[in-house]
Design a protein around this motif. Structure first.
Motif, mmCIF file in Angstrom:
data_model
loop_
_atom_site.group_PDB
_atom_site.id
_atom_site.type_symbol
_atom_site.label_atom_id
_atom_site.label_comp_id
_atom_site.label_asym_id
_atom_site.label_seq_id
_atom_site.Cartn_x
_atom_site.Cartn_y
_atom_site.Cartn_z
ATOM 1 N N VAL A 1 1.199 -0.878 0.194
ATOM 2 C CA VAL A 1 0.027 0.083 -0.352
ATOM 3 C C VAL A 1 0.812 1.341 -0.080
ATOM 4 O O VAL A 1 2.021 1.432 1.007
ATOM 5 C CB VAL A 1 -0.873 0.103 0.807
ATOM 6 N N ARG A 2 0.982 2.125 -1.668
ATOM 7 C CA ARG A 2 1.408 3.279 -0.889
ATOM 8 C C ARG A 2 0.710 4.294 -0.169
ATOM 9 O O ARG A 2 -0.501 4.787 -0.498
ATOM 10 C CB ARG A 2 1.996 3.857 -2.585
ATOM 11 N N VAL A 3 0.900 5.514 0.282
ATOM 12 C CA VAL A 3 0.031 5.723 0.884
ATOM 13 C C VAL A 3 0.943 7.624 0.632
ATOM 14 O O VAL A 3 2.122 7.942 0.593
ATOM 15 C CB VAL A 3 0.413 6.458 2.040
ATOM 16 N N ILE A 4 0.182 8.379 -0.060
ATOM 17 C CA ILE A 4 0.736 9.397 -0.153
ATOM 18 C C ILE A 4 -0.530 10.775 0.643
ATOM 19 O O ILE A 4 -1.160 10.718 0.629
ATOM 20 C CB ILE A 4 0.183 10.287 -1.337
ATOM 21 N N VAL A 5 1.063 11.078 1.601
ATOM 22 C CA VAL A 5 0.561 12.043 2.135
ATOM 23 C C VAL A 5 0.382 13.688 2.309
ATOM 24 O O VAL A 5 1.610 14.409 1.686
ATOM 25 C CB VAL A 5 1.462 11.845 4.152
ATOM 26 N N THR A 6 -0.372 14.723 2.515
ATOM 27 C CA THR A 6 -0.274 15.851 2.704
ATOM 28 C C THR A 6 -1.345 16.398 3.414
ATOM 29 O O THR A 6 -1.699 15.499 3.937
ATOM 30 C CB THR A 6 -1.047 16.345 0.792
ATOM 31 N N ALA A 7 -0.799 18.041 3.070
ATOM 32 C CA ALA A 7 -1.494 18.437 4.718
ATOM 33 C C ALA A 7 -2.457 19.814 3.603
ATOM 34 O O ALA A 7 -2.455 19.803 3.356
ATOM 35 C CB ALA A 7 -0.566 18.871 5.804
ATOM 36 N N ASP A 8 -3.720 20.616 4.040
ATOM 37 C CA ASP A 8 -4.514 21.342 4.433
ATOM 38 C C ASP A 8 -4.780 23.201 4.305
ATOM 39 O O ASP A 8 -4.370 23.681 3.951
ATOM 40 C CB ASP A 8 -6.714 20.475 4.146
ATOM 41 N N ASP A 9 -3.985 22.425 5.573
ATOM 42 C CA ASP A 9 -3.699 23.620 6.214
ATOM 43 C C ASP A 9 -2.251 23.821 6.843
ATOM 44 O O ASP A 9 -1.555 24.731 6.662
ATOM 45 C CB ASP A 9 -4.858 24.238 7.662
ATOM 46 N N VAL A 10 -2.301 23.714 8.010
ATOM 47 C CA VAL A 10 -0.935 23.149 8.981
ATOM 48 C C VAL A 10 0.101 21.811 8.495
ATOM 49 O O VAL A 10 -0.504 21.160 8.150
ATOM 50 C CB VAL A 10 -0.747 23.900 10.177
ATOM 51 N N LEU A 11 0.916 21.889 9.194
ATOM 52 C CA LEU A 11 1.630 20.252 9.498
ATOM 53 C C LEU A 11 1.063 19.641 9.893
ATOM 54 O O LEU A 11 0.826 20.015 11.935
ATOM 55 C CB LEU A 11 3.158 20.495 9.921
ATOM 56 N N ARG B 1 2.704 19.810 -0.753
ATOM 57 C CA ARG B 1 3.264 19.405 -0.886
ATOM 58 C C ARG B 1 3.421 17.416 -0.847
ATOM 59 O O ARG B 1 2.608 17.101 0.031
ATOM 60 C CB ARG B 1 5.222 18.987 -0.058
ATOM 61 N N LEU B 2 3.360 16.399 -1.458
ATOM 62 C CA LEU B 2 3.227 15.628 -1.195
ATOM 63 C C LEU B 2 4.642 14.493 -0.980
ATOM 64 O O LEU B 2 5.992 14.261 -1.718
ATOM 65 C CB LEU B 2 3.101 14.705 -2.818
ATOM 66 N N ASN B 3 4.099 13.734 0.035
ATOM 67 C CA ASN B 3 5.404 13.135 0.609
ATOM 68 C C ASN B 3 4.114 11.643 0.769
ATOM 69 O O ASN B 3 3.167 11.129 0.231
ATOM 70 C CB ASN B 3 5.431 13.147 2.467
ATOM 71 N N GLN B 4 5.496 10.603 0.206
ATOM 72 C CA GLN B 4 4.581 9.235 0.215
ATOM 73 C C GLN B 4 5.401 8.137 0.972
ATOM 74 O O GLN B 4 6.648 8.112 1.249
ATOM 75 C CB GLN B 4 4.888 9.002 -1.160
ATOM 76 N N THR B 5 4.553 7.671 1.432
ATOM 77 C CA THR B 5 5.814 5.876 2.196
ATOM 78 C C THR B 5 4.842 4.728 2.020
ATOM 79 O O THR B 5 3.843 4.374 0.621
ATOM 80 C CB THR B 5 5.401 6.105 4.162
ATOM 81 N N SER B 6 5.147 3.587 2.102
ATOM 82 C CA SER B 6 4.438 2.343 1.968
ATOM 83 C C SER B 6 4.295 1.397 2.858
ATOM 84 O O SER B 6 5.203 1.613 4.406
ATOM 85 C CB SER B 6 5.216 1.933 0.468
ATOM 86 N N PHE B 7 3.645 1.054 3.412
ATOM 87 C CA PHE B 7 4.023 -0.333 4.123
ATOM 88 C C PHE B 7 3.075 -1.806 3.580
ATOM 89 O O PHE B 7 2.330 -1.877 2.774
ATOM 90 C CB PHE B 7 3.077 -0.107 5.598
ATOM 91 N N LEU B 8 3.217 -2.837 4.383
ATOM 92 C CA LEU B 8 2.831 -3.917 3.752
ATOM 93 C C LEU B 8 2.330 -4.607 4.850
ATOM 94 O O LEU B 8 3.172 -5.318 6.024
ATOM 95 C CB LEU B 8 3.426 -4.832 3.101
#
Length: 227
Positions: free
Chosen positions: A149-159, A177-184
Motif C-alpha cells: 500500500v502506497r500512502v501519499i501524505v499531504t496537509a490542507d492547513d498546517v503541518l 507538498r506530497l510525501n509518500q511512504t508504503s507498508f505491507l
C-alpha cells in the motif's frame, strides 16, 4: 497498540517494522558493549596509582582509532539498508492519499473514482463498548493484507504527521507538498496511530485507524462503499 506501562516498542505488524526492531536491538547491544568497556576502564583507573611517566603506546592509539570507526560502520550499514528499504516503492497494489486537516483526516483511494471519506475521532459518549478512547474513528482506513500500500501524505492547513507505529510508518503532512511512504501487513488486524506533529489545540484528537482485511473482503467493501 501500546499497553499500559509498556516500555518497549509495539509488536511489529509489517516487514519494515521488524527490520527496525532488529536494528534497534543491534544498536542497543553495541551501546551496552561500549558502556561496559568504559566502566571497566574507569574501574581500573580508580584502583591503580597515578603515574606521570610517558609511555609509547602506539598499539593503544591504533586500537582507539580503528575501534570507533568499526563501531560506526557496524551501525551505518544496516541503517542505510533499512533507509533504502523504506524509500523503495515498486509497483504498489493500492494507492491511498491521506490529507491532514485541523483536526481530522481525509482519505482518497486513488485507484477508485468515488472512494473518499473523512475520518473523525469517535467522541467518548458515542464510543462502543470495548473500543479505545481517543483512538477510535468513525471511518477506518481499510487495506488488503499481503499487498503493498502506497500512502501519499499531504496537509490542507498546517503541518501534520501520519504515523502508525506498529506498521513502521511516520510521514510528515506538509501543505503544498506530497510525501509518500508504503507498508505491507501480512495478517489481518486493526492498527492504531495518531498525528505526530503538533498541529494546534486539538492535536491529540486526530487518531488513525488502519484495518487490514483479506483481499476478497476488501474487494467487497470497496464495491459497496464506492457504489
Amino acid at each position: 497498540m501500546a499497553n499500559y506501562m509498556q516500555l518497549g516498542f509495539q509488536d511489529a505488524s509489517s516487514p519494515i517494522m521488524e527490520e527496525l526492531l532488529q536494528f534497534h536491538d543491534h544498536a542497543l547491544m553495541i551501546a551496552l558493549a561500549i558502556c561496559s568497556l568504559v566502566l571497566y576502564l574507569l574501574t581500573i583507573m580508580l584502583k591503580q596509582k597515578l603515574s606521570s611517566s610517558t609511555v609509547d603506546a602506539q598499539a593503544i592509539e591504533l586500537i582507539w582509532t580503528i575501534l570507533p570507526a568499526a563501531v560506526l560502520v557496524s551501525l551505518a550499514l544496516p541503517s542505510l539498508r533499512i533507509l533504502y528499504m523504506m524509500d523503495e516503492i515498486n509497483q504498489p497494489d493500492l494507492t491511498l492519499k491521506a490529507i491532514g486537516h485541523q483536526w481530522y483526516w481525509t482519505y482518497e483511494y486513488t485507484d477508485f473514482k468515488t472512494l473518499t471519506f473523512d475520518s473523525y475521532m469517535t467522541p467518548t459518549a458515542d464510543l462502543p463498548l470495548g473500543h479505545f478512547r481517543l483512538l477510535e474513528v468513525d471511518h477506518r482506513v481499510i487495506v488488503p493484507t499481503e499487498s503493498t500500500v502506497r500512502v501519499i501524505v499531504t496537509a490542507d492547513d498546517v503541518l501534520h504527521s501520519w504515523a502508525v507505529p506498529s506498521l513502521g510508518v511516520k510521514t510528515d503532512a506538509i501543505p503544498g507538498r506530497l510525501n509518500q511512504t508504503s507498508f505491507l501487513t501480512p495478517r489481518s488486524g486493526v492498527y492504531y496511530g495518531q498525528c505526530s506533529e503538533i498541529c494546534g489545540a486539538n492535536h491529540s484528537f486526530m487518531p488513525i485507524v488502519v484495518e487490514a482485511i483479506p483481499l476478497a473482503s476488501f474487494e467487497n467493501w470497496s464495491s459497496l462503499t464506492s457504489s
